[in-house]
Design a protein around this motif. Structure first.
Motif, PDB file in Angstrom:
ATOM      1  N   PRO A 190       0.824  -1.199   0.000  1.00 36.92           N
ATOM      2  CA  PRO A 190       0.000   0.000   0.000  1.00 36.92           C
ATOM      3  C   PRO A 190       0.858   1.248   0.000  1.00 36.92           C
ATOM      4  O   PRO A 190       2.039   1.204   0.293  1.00 36.92           O
ATOM      5  CB  PRO A 190      -0.802  -0.133   1.305  1.00 36.92           C
ATOM      6  CG  PRO A 190       0.021  -1.030   2.173  1.00 36.92           C
ATOM      7  CD  PRO A 190       0.715  -1.965   1.243  1.00 36.92           C
ATOM      8  N   SER A 191       0.243   2.385  -0.304  1.00 35.72           N
ATOM      9  CA  SER A 191       0.994   3.627  -0.474  1.00 35.72           C
ATOM     10  C   SER A 191       1.627   4.128   0.815  1.00 35.72           C
ATOM     11  O   SER A 191       2.496   4.982   0.779  1.00 35.72           O
ATOM     12  CB  SER A 191       0.065   4.717  -1.037  1.00 35.72           C
ATOM     13  OG  SER A 191      -1.032   4.923  -0.159  1.00 35.72           O
ATOM     14  N   ASP A 192       1.193   3.605   1.974  1.00 34.78           N
ATOM     15  CA  ASP A 192       1.804   4.071   3.224  1.00 34.78           C
ATOM     16  C   ASP A 192       3.111   3.354   3.520  1.00 34.78           C
ATOM     17  O   ASP A 192       3.744   3.608   4.537  1.00 34.78           O
ATOM     18  CB  ASP A 192       0.836   3.897   4.403  1.00 34.78           C
ATOM     19  CG  ASP A 192       0.548   2.429   4.723  1.00 34.78           C
ATOM     20  OD1 ASP A 192       1.025   1.553   3.970  1.00 34.78           O
ATOM     21  OD2 ASP A 192      -0.155   2.178   5.717  1.00 34.78           O
ATOM     22  N   GLY A 193       3.540   2.478   2.601  1.00 35.07           N
ATOM     23  CA  GLY A 193       4.825   1.821   2.773  1.00 35.07           C
ATOM     24  C   GLY A 193       4.759   0.530   3.567  1.00 35.07           C
ATOM     25  O   GLY A 193       5.756  -0.129   3.773  1.00 35.07           O
ATOM     26  N   THR A 194       3.549   0.111   4.021  1.00 34.92           N
ATOM     27  CA  THR A 194       3.428  -1.133   4.761  1.00 34.92           C
ATOM     28  C   THR A 194       3.294  -2.285   3.781  1.00 34.92           C
ATOM     29  O   THR A 194       2.318  -2.366   3.055  1.00 34.92           O
ATOM     30  CB  THR A 194       2.187  -1.102   5.680  1.00 34.92           C
ATOM     31  OG1 THR A 194       2.230   0.058   6.487  1.00 34.92           O
ATOM     32  CG2 THR A 194       2.143  -2.344   6.550  1.00 34.92           C
ATOM     33  N   PRO A 195       4.259  -3.201   3.733  1.00 42.06           N
ATOM     34  CA  PRO A 195       4.190  -4.301   2.777  1.00 42.06           C
ATOM     35  C   PRO A 195       3.205  -5.369   3.229  1.00 42.06           C
ATOM     36  O   PRO A 195       2.991  -5.575   4.422  1.00 42.06           O
ATOM     37  CB  PRO A 195       5.616  -4.846   2.777  1.00 42.06           C
ATOM     38  CG  PRO A 195       6.119  -4.531   4.142  1.00 42.06           C
ATOM     39  CD  PRO A 195       5.471  -3.231   4.540  1.00 42.06           C
TER      40      PRO A 195
ATOM     41  N   THR B 221       9.076   5.888  -4.172  1.00 35.25           N
ATOM     42  CA  THR B 221       9.923   6.713  -3.313  1.00 35.25           C
ATOM     43  C   THR B 221       9.698   6.436  -1.834  1.00 35.25           C
ATOM     44  O   THR B 221      10.349   7.024  -0.980  1.00 35.25           O
ATOM     45  CB  THR B 221       9.664   8.209  -3.572  1.00 35.25           C
ATOM     46  OG1 THR B 221       8.273   8.495  -3.301  1.00 35.25           O
ATOM     47  CG2 THR B 221       9.966   8.587  -5.029  1.00 35.25           C
ATOM     48  N   THR B 222       8.766   5.543  -1.533  1.00 36.17           N
ATOM     49  CA  THR B 222       8.393   5.253  -0.141  1.00 36.17           C
ATOM     50  C   THR B 222       9.206   4.080   0.397  1.00 36.17           C
ATOM     51  O   THR B 222       9.213   2.997  -0.195  1.00 36.17           O
ATOM     52  CB  THR B 222       6.898   4.929  -0.022  1.00 36.17           C
ATOM     53  OG1 THR B 222       6.129   6.034  -0.525  1.00 36.17           O
ATOM     54  CG2 THR B 222       6.512   4.670   1.431  1.00 36.17           C
ATOM     55  N   LEU B 223       9.864   4.295   1.521  1.00 36.90           N
ATOM     56  CA  LEU B 223      10.619   3.238   2.169  1.00 36.90           C
ATOM     57  C   LEU B 223       9.643   2.255   2.817  1.00 36.90           C
ATOM     58  O   LEU B 223       8.741   2.649   3.543  1.00 36.90           O
ATOM     59  CB  LEU B 223      11.542   3.832   3.233  1.00 36.90           C
ATOM     60  CG  LEU B 223      12.378   2.822   4.027  1.00 36.90           C
ATOM     61  CD1 LEU B 223      13.419   2.146   3.124  1.00 36.90           C
ATOM     62  CD2 LEU B 223      13.064   3.509   5.203  1.00 36.90           C
ATOM     63  N   ILE B 224       9.820   0.967   2.553  1.00 37.32           N
ATOM     64  CA  ILE B 224       8.985  -0.065   3.164  1.00 37.32           C
ATOM     65  C   ILE B 224       9.539  -0.357   4.557  1.00 37.32           C
ATOM     66  O   ILE B 224      10.694  -0.746   4.711  1.00 37.32           O
ATOM     67  CB  ILE B 224       8.993  -1.341   2.294  1.00 37.32           C
ATOM     68  CG1 ILE B 224       8.445  -1.050   0.909  1.00 37.32           C
ATOM     69  CG2 ILE B 224       8.178  -2.446   2.968  1.00 37.32           C
ATOM     70  CD1 ILE B 224       8.643  -2.170  -0.076  1.00 37.32           C
TER      71      ILE B 224
END
Length: 388
Positions: free
Chosen positions: A59-64, A382-385
């Motif tokens: 998801p876009s919040d970086g939570t895999p 660009t989002t770090l997981i």
């Protein structure tokens, strides 16, 4: 004639073969990356508990959604004590700043990594990596990794913070030198050996090495005042020293004359990377998260670096170093990607410069000197997981 039983067995075998073919075909595609190199070590990370999350499943919040973080943490613990050696003691430079802050903030521990940070010089660090006495080390630029590999070191660059060079030629502000062709008949001061980026700059305007007078000099940049006409420097260091001493200077950027480089490389022992791929991924993950913190809290970051130094620490100079360097990093982030992302282009241009400067005999294949798969795996765009 086949009996009914034999006919059923034949049909069953045929169906099994078809199923195996379909499964094999399905496993072979859908995970290619046409723009980035991937060395043989990268295949190991797919089989690791990383379940290497694809950006489509995050998801876009970086939570895999595809990573078993508990399993990863256990896999990382199995790596044991991990030694990281810094590039220039505790100077405020990448990736040392990020490693120290990742340690200070507990990011390594959160990911199951037991990291021991040892101060030193990057040239020593390459030797420690090659000997298996360190697992990660800072390298000032890709060239250091490349030349070490040519010398037999089994190491690779797995991340690069600065996608442009931190080197430059410095001249006095009123100098008539504005490009490499203006160096003809002039004296250039350098430290140790003439950098390959200087050779590339000269080549870009048809200037040969014997058309300039190159001399090895010390570390006091005030030699530029009357003793040499130009000086190889770091953008983060000598200009600040000269400014404090009351001199007005000007920089000539190698990137404008075919001498672009990179800086802030994370190098890894290749055997360690193949055995513990999740530890490599998560080491880089912790550094990337720490980078964002260091940008937002520079004073706290510099105090942390100072507290680890056992020698005198010039806080003012290091504050300037981090300010200049972090701006270079942020102003030149690869479009659509996160910090420390590295590309084939960056490393290939470094290889090419070393060949032209006759530092190495022949070009090395990129998959011998670098591996993008680890840094690729920790971002969704660009989002770090990061585990939530």
């Amino acid at each position: 004639m086949l009996t009914n039983r034999k006919r059923k067995n034949a049909v069953g075998a045929l169906l099994l073969i078809v199923v195996l073919i379909l499964v094999t075909a399905g496993c072979g595609g859908g995970n290619s990356n046409s723009s980035e190199s991937s060395s043989p070590t990268s295949s190991a990370s797919v089989a690791s508990p990383s379940a290497s999350s694809s950006s489509s499943s995050s998801p876009s919040d970086g939570t895999p959604t595809g990573i078993d973080w508990a399993a990863r943490k256990e896999a990382n613990k199995a790596a044991g004590k991990i030694r990281y050696t810094t590039g220039y003691y505790f100077a405020a430079s990448s990736p040392d700043v990020q490693a120290v802050m990742a340690d200070e903030l507990g990011y390594f521990k959160e990911l199951g990594l037991d990291v021991d940070i040892q101060p030193g010089l990057d040239s020593q660090g390459m030797k420690f990596l090659a000997a298996g006495q360190a697992q990660f080390s800072s390298a000032g630029n890709p060239s250091l990794v490349i030349t070490s590999v040519e010398s037999g070191a089994e190491i690779k660059g797995v991340a690069t913070f600065g996608s442009v060079g931190v080197n430059a030629l410095m001249v006095m502000e009123d100098s008539d030198i504005h490009s490499p062709k203006d160096l003809v008949g002039k004296t250039l001061g350098y430290k140790g050996a003439i950098p390959s980026y200087v050779i590339s700059m000269l080549n870009s305007e048809g200037v040969t090495r014997d058309q300039i007078k190159a001399v090895s000099v010390g570390y006091d940049p005030r030699i530029l005042d009357g003793k040499v006409d130009a000086l190889t420097v770091y953008k983060t260091n000598e200009p600040f020293i000269m400014q404090k001493a009351g001199y007005k200077v000007r920089l000539i950027d190698p990137g404008e004359f075919g001498g672009e480089t990179s800086f802030g490389v994370v190098a890894v022992n290749s055997k360690f990377a193949s055995e513990f791929p999740t530890a490599v991924e998560d080491f880089l993950r912790a550094l990337s998260k720490a980078h964002e913190y260091a940008l937002q809290h520079p004073e706290e970051t510099l105090k942390a670096m100072q507290s680890r130094s056992e020698a005198g620490y010039d806080l003012e100079a290091e504050t300037n170093r981090w300010a200049v360097e972090s701006k270079l990093v942020q102003d030149h982030l690869p479009e659509g990607h996160g910090v420390a992302w590295q590309t084939d282009v960056q490393w290939q241009r470094e290889v090419d410069m070393l060949v032209k400067a006759e530092v190495i005999k022949a070009a090395l294949p990129l998959d011998r000197v670098m591996d993008n798969s680890f840094i690729n795996s920790i971002y969704d765009g660009t989002t770090l997981i990061w585990p939530k």
